[in-house]
Design a protein around this motif. Structure first.
Motif, PDB file in Angstrom:
ATOM      1  N   LEU A  24       0.679  -1.221   0.047  1.00 49.51           N
ATOM      2  CA  LEU A  24       0.072   0.128  -0.035  1.00 49.51           C
ATOM      3  C   LEU A  24       0.875   1.392   0.014  1.00 49.51           C
ATOM      4  O   LEU A  24       0.443   2.287  -0.597  1.00 49.51           O
ATOM      5  CB  LEU A  24      -0.887   0.105   1.330  1.00 49.51           C
ATOM      6  CG  LEU A  24      -2.389  -0.713   1.024  1.00 49.51           C
ATOM      7  CD1 LEU A  24      -3.183   0.092  -0.068  1.00 49.51           C
ATOM      8  CD2 LEU A  24      -2.166  -2.121   0.494  1.00 49.51           C
ATOM      9  N   SER A  25       2.040   1.201   0.687  1.00 49.27           N
ATOM     10  CA  SER A  25       2.951   2.426   0.646  1.00 49.27           C
ATOM     11  C   SER A  25       3.543   2.650  -0.638  1.00 49.27           C
ATOM     12  O   SER A  25       3.601   4.020  -1.054  1.00 49.27           O
ATOM     13  CB  SER A  25       3.868   2.337   1.723  1.00 49.27           C
ATOM     14  OG  SER A  25       4.741   1.240   1.788  1.00 49.27           O
ATOM     15  N   THR A  26       3.787   1.654  -1.244  1.00 55.69           N
ATOM     16  CA  THR A  26       4.300   1.632  -2.975  1.00 55.69           C
ATOM     17  C   THR A  26       3.269   2.212  -3.682  1.00 55.69           C
ATOM     18  O   THR A  26       3.592   3.115  -4.404  1.00 55.69           O
ATOM     19  CB  THR A  26       4.715   0.283  -3.111  1.00 55.69           C
ATOM     20  OG1 THR A  26       5.871  -0.357  -2.258  1.00 55.69           O
ATOM     21  CG2 THR A  26       5.505   0.220  -4.492  1.00 55.69           C
ATOM     22  N   ASN A  33       3.644   9.983  -7.184  1.00 55.69           N
ATOM     23  CA  ASN A  33       4.636  10.591  -8.079  1.00 55.69           C
ATOM     24  C   ASN A  33       4.013  10.738  -9.431  1.00 55.69           C
ATOM     25  O   ASN A  33       4.807  11.482 -10.227  1.00 55.69           O
ATOM     26  CB  ASN A  33       5.821   9.302  -8.397  1.00 55.69           C
ATOM     27  CG  ASN A  33       6.399   9.179  -7.039  1.00 55.69           C
ATOM     28  OD1 ASN A  33       6.726   9.941  -6.049  1.00 55.69           O
ATOM     29  ND2 ASN A  33       7.524   7.978  -6.817  1.00 55.69           N
ATOM     30  N   ALA A  34       2.942  10.164  -9.726  1.00 57.55           N
ATOM     31  CA  ALA A  34       2.205  10.701 -10.892  1.00 57.55           C
ATOM     32  C   ALA A  34       1.340  11.785 -11.035  1.00 57.55           C
ATOM     33  O   ALA A  34       0.648  11.849 -11.730  1.00 57.55           O
ATOM     34  CB  ALA A  34       1.167   9.173 -11.146  1.00 57.55           C
ATOM     35  N   ARG A  91       6.578  11.627   1.828  1.00 58.87           N
ATOM     36  CA  ARG A  91       5.899  10.041   1.262  1.00 58.87           C
ATOM     37  C   ARG A  91       6.612   9.442   2.832  1.00 58.87           C
ATOM     38  O   ARG A  91       5.877   8.314   2.762  1.00 58.87           O
ATOM     39  CB  ARG A  91       7.269   9.724   0.266  1.00 58.87           C
ATOM     40  CG  ARG A  91       7.045  10.139  -1.202  1.00 58.87           C
ATOM     41  CD  ARG A  91       8.070   9.907  -1.997  1.00 58.87           C
ATOM     42  NE  ARG A  91       8.040  10.652  -3.213  1.00 58.87           N
ATOM     43  CZ  ARG A  91       7.938  11.754  -3.680  1.00 58.87           C
ATOM     44  NH1 ARG A  91       8.405  12.651  -2.708  1.00 58.87           N
ATOM     45  NH2 ARG A  91       7.782  12.173  -4.874  1.00 58.87           N
ATOM     46  N   THR A  92       6.826  10.112   3.789  1.00 61.34           N
ATOM     47  CA  THR A  92       6.946   9.444   5.085  1.00 61.34           C
ATOM     48  C   THR A  92       5.607   9.374   5.533  1.00 61.34           C
ATOM     49  O   THR A  92       5.459   8.231   6.267  1.00 61.34           O
ATOM     50  CB  THR A  92       7.818  10.349   5.930  1.00 61.34           C
ATOM     51  OG1 THR A  92       9.190  10.790   5.372  1.00 61.34           O
ATOM     52  CG2 THR A  92       7.919   9.828   7.407  1.00 61.34           C
TER      53      THR A  92
END
Length: 223
Positions: A24-26, A33-34, A91-92
């Protein structure tokens, strides 16, 4: 081998937690990023960054710097600020959010095992949780502090069921800090404690704390 044979069920729970967190984090980071993240994520990021650098619980508004209280009472953002000492990146929050939601598997399994007395069925309950589209979308739709109330409230309920009151208060108070309306769920938990666990004092305090916090935030602080 003895350890695996004795704790095989908890090993599976741990694997599910790791898999959920990584997957899920990925996905949420790839979404970010998109350029698919929303406006709210910037609010959270700035509030946390400001809190870490002394401008506690503030962010930019239409008329300059304003208190986050003018929007929501998600005070837990301040407690999350030290995470930016590890990696000063939005992102953290995505990784932390996935981990928090995944960790709900621990009280879910512990509670299911206590009630159902069956490891296989209890593991099925945990699998149903991690595969639940609503839980996954709660994470994928950017980062919102109220998502953290899920593992906190479940943990509080487990502690109430097992009468581990010190841990109950820890989880209940932390849940209050995720967003103003979560206090009503704490109050509802107080009702359960009062009528079903027969703990009148703790139930009454939980109800009073939940309703009182909600009224304080919604009627006075936020306006």
């Amino acid at each position: 081998m003895h350890f695996i044979k004795k704790y095989w069920d908890w090993i599976i729970v741990t694997v599910l937690i790791i898999a959920f967190t990584v997957a899920l984090s990925t996905l949420s980071i790839l979404r970010h990023n998109a350029f698919a993240s929303g406006f709210d994520l910037g609010n959270m990021d700035q509030t946390i960054w400001n809190s870490l650098h002394g401008n506690i619980f503030n962010l930019s508004g239409d008329k300059g710097t304003v208190s986050r209280f003018s929007i929501h009472a998600d005070i837990i953002l301040v407690l999350l600020a030290p995470l930016y000492l590890i990696w000063n990146n939005v992102r953290t929050l995505m990784i932390a959010d996935a981990l928090f939601l995944a960790l709900a598997a621990i009280p879910i399994y512990a509670l299911s095992l206590k009630v159902l007395k069956n490891k296989f069925i209890s593991l099925a309950v945990v699998i149903a949780y991690v595969l639940n589209p609503s839980v996954q979308w709660t994470h994928m739709y950017d980062f919102h502090p109220i998502a953290l109330s899920i593992p906190l409230l479940i943990s509080a309920f487990y502690c109430a069921y097992t009468k581990k009151w010190r841990l109950y208060w820890l989880f209940a108070v932390l849940a209050l800090l995720t967003k103003e309306e979560v206090s009503l769920q704490v109050a509802a938990l107080g009702l359960y404690i009062f009528f079903f666990r027969k703990e009148r004092k703790i139930g009454s305090i939980s109800m009073a704390l939940g309703v009182g916090w909600f009224l304080l935030m919604v009627a006075f602080i936020i306006p």
